[in-house]
Design an enzyme around this catalytic site. Structure first.
Site, PDB file in Angstrom:
ATOM      1  N   ASP A 241      -9.403  -4.082  -5.726  1.00  0.00           N
ATOM      2  CA  ASP A 241      -8.722  -3.117  -4.861  1.00  0.00           C
ATOM      3  C   ASP A 241      -9.304  -1.728  -5.091  1.00  0.00           C
ATOM      4  O   ASP A 241      -9.185  -1.164  -6.176  1.00  0.00           O
ATOM      5  CB  ASP A 241      -7.220  -3.122  -5.162  1.00  0.00           C
TER       6      ASP A 241
ATOM      7  N   HIS B  49      -6.966  -5.830  -0.893  1.00  0.00           N
ATOM      8  CA  HIS B  49      -5.886  -4.886  -0.594  1.00  0.00           C
ATOM      9  C   HIS B  49      -5.293  -5.172   0.780  1.00  0.00           C
ATOM     10  O   HIS B  49      -4.069  -5.210   0.949  1.00  0.00           O
ATOM     11  CB  HIS B  49      -6.433  -3.449  -0.662  1.00  0.00           C
TER      12      HIS B  49
ATOM     13  N   SER C 225       0.837  -1.191   0.000  1.00  0.00           N
ATOM     14  CA  SER C 225       0.000   0.000   0.000  1.00  0.00           C
ATOM     15  C   SER C 225       0.883   1.256   0.000  1.00  0.00           C
ATOM     16  O   SER C 225       1.730   1.410  -0.872  1.00  0.00           O
ATOM     17  CB  SER C 225      -0.940  -0.051   1.211  1.00  0.00           C
TER      18      SER C 225
END
Length: 327
Positions: free
Chosen positions: A271, A300, A139
């Site tokens: 995502d 995610h 991320s």
């Protein structure tokens, strides 16, 4: 695979002062101090995991342990928290680095640029220059990894895995459109609410609440983290998130181009932080790059699931196989 992970894997938890901020580091493997280990047993590679936001290291422990097992324990796998996202227990000793001279130079340590510098200072003060690096970002950890390559090109990085990379247009993503007003406009209200609700609670009550939430969400017990209900940590996570929405806009194509041979991108199909169109765009701009699209509907926040963490570790180990076989 799962039977291998169940074998005893040495994990060392440590709190260190980095840039004057207590920082949690989880270390998989027998190597706890790379600077003092000058012998032949000192590893030649460190796998360094940079988390998403919030930067809770324990969430990544199943992934790190699985990866360590899959590479046959040849190299250490370390996870570092973000500055201000973890607080040491009262009885925990905090280790001071022998050289933390850069601490005063870093402004806005809890902000996005400060978090980048925080990771660079840690590597400079805890990892010998001779040890090669594998960076694994998740991320916003991917953005931080990419900026580390930009600002410290001398780092001996042999591979950088970018898992569900939030490296562009964060506020325009489906999740970003929801998070931006909360993190940018109502951040101080969130601070006040968290302090009013959580500050008076005894630690035992916080522990019970956290454990109950983890059981409901079916999150492994080893991921349990008390910083999750710490107002100071939550405020810093929200502050960092607000900066992400404002600053992570354009993809850093120049840095990607310079380091393309080292980079492996992994995008999700479900995502909402970096949707499929972001994969398609970067694939067009860098057709020769190692840019992959998930075929397993992995979310995610894969670290919230033990099974998904194992799946990601298996893929990561496979992607690293050629690089590590040369060491």
């Amino acid at each position: 695979m799962d039977s291998k992970i169940k074998e005893e894997i040495p994990v060392h938890e440590e709190f260190v002062l980095c840039c004057g901020i207590e920082t949690q580091v989880l270390k998989c493997g027998p190597w706890t101090d790379l600077l003092s280990d000058q012998g032949a047993n000192r590893p030649k590679v460190l796998i360094f995991i940079i988390t998403g936001n919030p930067g809770l290291t324990t969430f990544y422990l199943p992934f790190a342990k699985a990866l360590y097992s899959l590479i046959n324990g040849r190299f250490p796998v370390w996870i570092i928290s973000h500055a201000g996202h973890s607080v040491a227990p009262r009885d925990k000793k905090i280790r001071a680095a022998s050289d933390d001279s850069n601490a005063q130079e870093i402004k806005d340590i809890y902000g996005l640029r400060g978090q980048i510098e925080h990771k660079l200072v840690f590597l400079r003060t805890h990892v010998p220059k001779q040890i090669k690096l594998v960076l694994i970002g998740h991320s916003i950890g991917c953005y931080i990894s990419l900026q580390m390559l930009k600002y410290a090109p001398e780092l001996p990085v042999i591979r950088c895995l970018m898992l569900f990379p939030t490296i562009e247009r964060m506020s325009q993503s489906p999740s970003g459109r929801i998070a931006t007003p909360l993190l940018c406009w109502f951040r101080f209200a969130l601070y006040a609410i968290s302090y009013l609700l959580l500050k008076p609670l005894p630690e035992k009550i916080k522990f019970l609440i956290t454990r109950m939430v983890f059981q409901v969400k079916n999150i492994p017990n080893e991921c349990l983290c008390m910083s999750l209900l710490n107002p100071f940590c939550l405020a810093n996570a929200a502050y960092l998130g607000g900066q992400e929405m404002v600053q992570v806009v354009e993809r850093d194509n120049e840095t990607i181009k310079k380091n393309l041979s080292k980079l492996t991108f992994y995008y999700g199909t479900i995502d909402h932080w970096c949707p499929k169109e972001y994969y398609e765009d970067i694939k067009k701009d860098f057709p020769e790059g190692d840019i992959r699209l998930c075929e397993k509907k992995i979310p995610h926040a894969f670290v919230m699931s033990h099974i998904r963490s194992l799946e990601m570790a298996e893929m990561a180990a496979d992607w690293l196989k050629d690089d590590l076989s040369k060491i």
